[in-house]
Motif scaffolding. Structure first.
Motif, PDB file in Angstrom:
ATOM      1  N   SER A  52       1.969  11.135   2.445  1.00  0.00           N
ATOM      2  CA  SER A  52       2.581   9.833   2.753  1.00  0.00           C
ATOM      3  C   SER A  52       2.605   9.579   4.254  1.00  0.00           C
ATOM      4  CB  SER A  52       4.000   9.761   2.179  1.00  0.00           C
ATOM      5  OG  SER A  52       4.854  10.697   2.817  1.00  0.00           O
ATOM      6  N   HIS A  53       2.443  10.638   5.055  1.00  0.00           N
ATOM      7  CA  HIS A  53       2.395  10.462   6.510  1.00  0.00           C
ATOM      8  C   HIS A  53       1.270  11.298   7.132  1.00  0.00           C
ATOM      9  CE1 HIS A  53       4.399  14.399   7.051  1.00  0.00           C
ATOM     10  NE2 HIS A  53       5.182  14.038   6.055  1.00  0.00           N
ATOM     11  N   ASP A  76      -1.298  14.803  10.996  1.00  0.00           N
ATOM     12  CA  ASP A  76       0.032  14.430  10.529  1.00  0.00           C
ATOM     13  C   ASP A  76       0.572  13.369  11.487  1.00  0.00           C
ATOM     14  OD1 ASP A  76       2.807  14.278  10.030  1.00  0.00           O
ATOM     15  OD2 ASP A  76       2.844  16.337   9.267  1.00  0.00           O
ATOM     16  N   THR A  77       0.718  12.135  11.003  1.00  0.00           N
ATOM     17  CA  THR A  77       1.139  11.051  11.898  1.00  0.00           C
ATOM     18  C   THR A  77       2.563  11.256  12.418  1.00  0.00           C
ATOM     19  OG1 THR A  77       1.846   9.692  10.004  1.00  0.00           O
ATOM     20  CG2 THR A  77      -0.401   9.390  10.811  1.00  0.00           C
ATOM     21  N   LEU A  78       3.412  11.938  11.646  1.00  0.00           N
ATOM     22  CA  LEU A  78       4.753  12.253  12.156  1.00  0.00           C
ATOM     23  C   LEU A  78       4.673  13.280  13.278  1.00  0.00           C
ATOM     24  CD1 LEU A  78       7.139  12.420   9.052  1.00  0.00           C
ATOM     25  CD2 LEU A  78       7.082  10.702  10.855  1.00  0.00           C
ATOM     26  N   THR A 237      10.244  14.614   4.722  1.00  0.00           N
ATOM     27  CA  THR A 237      10.501  13.271   4.229  1.00  0.00           C
ATOM     28  C   THR A 237      10.920  13.311   2.759  1.00  0.00           C
ATOM     29  OG1 THR A 237       8.205  12.955   3.557  1.00  0.00           O
ATOM     30  CG2 THR A 237       8.798  12.339   5.822  1.00  0.00           C
TER      31      THR A 237
END
Length: 384
Positions: A52-53, A76-78, A237
């Motif tokens: 999801s991220h 990983d965009t987070l 998350t």
């Protein structure tokens, strides 16, 4: 024969990706075959909340129509939003799930993974991380002589030299500690625990599996607060917690997961899992034809040698206080007693623990743990 590297495309390739370690490690008595369906689920966005991220590209190495290696490249965009001083940050991509028959195969796979990361705008690579930092980070470099516990990795000794030979330098070590839980802890620790038990402000309680989502939310809140300053931290998350919950719920037992409350407010937790690897190892990665029955019987009331503590934490506001270690010792002791009495365990494993996490390392050493496995994460500037 010509060596080729290509992107994974479709379910057949995914199965080949998952199957490779079963051949490479078939003679390694300390490798634990994962359930293939769970290994596949980790690679599928619809079954792994990490996606999801994050995004990933998987690659296979083939030679003469035969798979001889694999690797993942992922972002990983987070992690990109985290402070650079904590290991991730802008421009940092990762690779992992690496397996190869030979060094030249590994080098070709790594070059392809790095090229993909550059195409995505990444300027630095960390690895191996397979694939979330919360799954199996790091390469095993010490402790090859015994099997890993649940959710910990194993690797061939040669991989370390291959990675370091590719100009990667060590950036972080992760330790697991083992302890004989049939023995009482040192007298100093026992006095600290008794003092806490006499404190009416402190309550150590079991989680309630019937309120699984509510209890998971409490633990998630403490975890994201307690770990937020750690190297490599990326917040867990809700989609990830949901998927982890589905995976781990069969081995969640009320008496092995506890929450510490101070004045009625949750401030610390400790998660302990019976080592499911002990049950999985003989199954060879499949529940057929009779593995499902054996596993179901085991899950009803596990009897294990080892229990593992993958996660524990104390809220940040208490971490500099004596109360933090007192709560930790109280949680450990209450679960130690349950592990021995209710599951027949004689050995505990705590970790992974970061090499610079002096608080947790001090707690482990005070209860006379010893390091039994070391994992290492490497980095390289992709512009080099």
């Amino acid at each position: 024969m010509t060596l080729s590297i290509r992107a994974v495309d479709g379910k057949r390739d995914l199965r080949a990706f998952v199957d490779l370690p079963f051949r490479l490690y078939r003679d390694d008595l300390n490798w634990v075959p994962p359930l293939k369906r769970e290994a596949l689920a980790l690679l599928m966005p619809e079954k792994n909340g990490w996606f999801s991220h994050a995004k990933a590209q998987l690659f296979l190495a083939e030679e003469g129509g035969r798979v001889v290696g694999r690797i993942s490249a992922h972002i990983d965009t987070l992690a990109l939003t985290m402070p650079a001083r904590q290991g991730f940050g802008p421009g940092v991509g990762q690779w992992g799930l690496m397996e190869a028959e030979r060094q030249d195969v590994f080098e070709a796979l790594l070059a392809r993974a790095e090229a993909w990361l550059r195409e995505q705008g990444m300027t630095r690579a960390l690895g191996p991380i397979s694939m979330s930092i919360w799954e199996e980070p790091g390469l095993l470099i010490e402790g090859y002589d015994h099997p890993p516990t649940i959710m910990m990795g194993h690797a061939k000794r040669a991989y370390r030299g291959w990675i370091e030979g590719a100009d990667y330098r060590p950036v972080k070590q992760l330790f697991t500690y083992e302890v004989d839980i049939t023995k009482h802890f040192p007298r100093l620790v026992q006095r600290i625990i008794k003092s806490g038990e006499a404190n009416p402000r402190i309550r150590i309680r079991e989680v309630d599996r019937n309120r699984f989502e509510e209890e998971a939310a409490i633990i998630l809140h403490i975890l994201n607060d307690a770990w937020s300053d750690n190297w490599g931290f990326v917040p867990l998350t809700e989609p990830e917690i949901a998927d982890i919950g589905v995976k781990l719920k069969p081995i969640v037992f009320n008496d092995l997961i506890r929450i510490a409350e101070l004045d009625g407010k949750p401030v610390a937790f400790m998660i302990t899992l019976p080592d499911m690897n002990e049950a999985l190892k003989p199954l060879g990665g499949t529940l057929l034809p009779f593995g499902w029955a054996k596993l179901l019987l085991w899950l009803r009331r596990p009897r294990v040698r080892t229990v593992r503590v993958p996660l524990m934490g104390v809220v940040k506001t208490l971490q500099a206080s004596r109360l933090a270690s007192q709560l930790a010792f109280m949680l450990i002791e209450s679960i130690r007693q349950a592990s021995v009495a209710n599951y027949g365990a004689s050995r505990g494993e705590i970790g992974w623990i970061l090499d610079d996490n002096q608080g947790m390392r001090s707690i482990a050493e005070t209860i006379e743990c010893r390091i039994n496995k070391v994992y290492q994460i490497y980095e390289r500037d992709l512009a080099a």
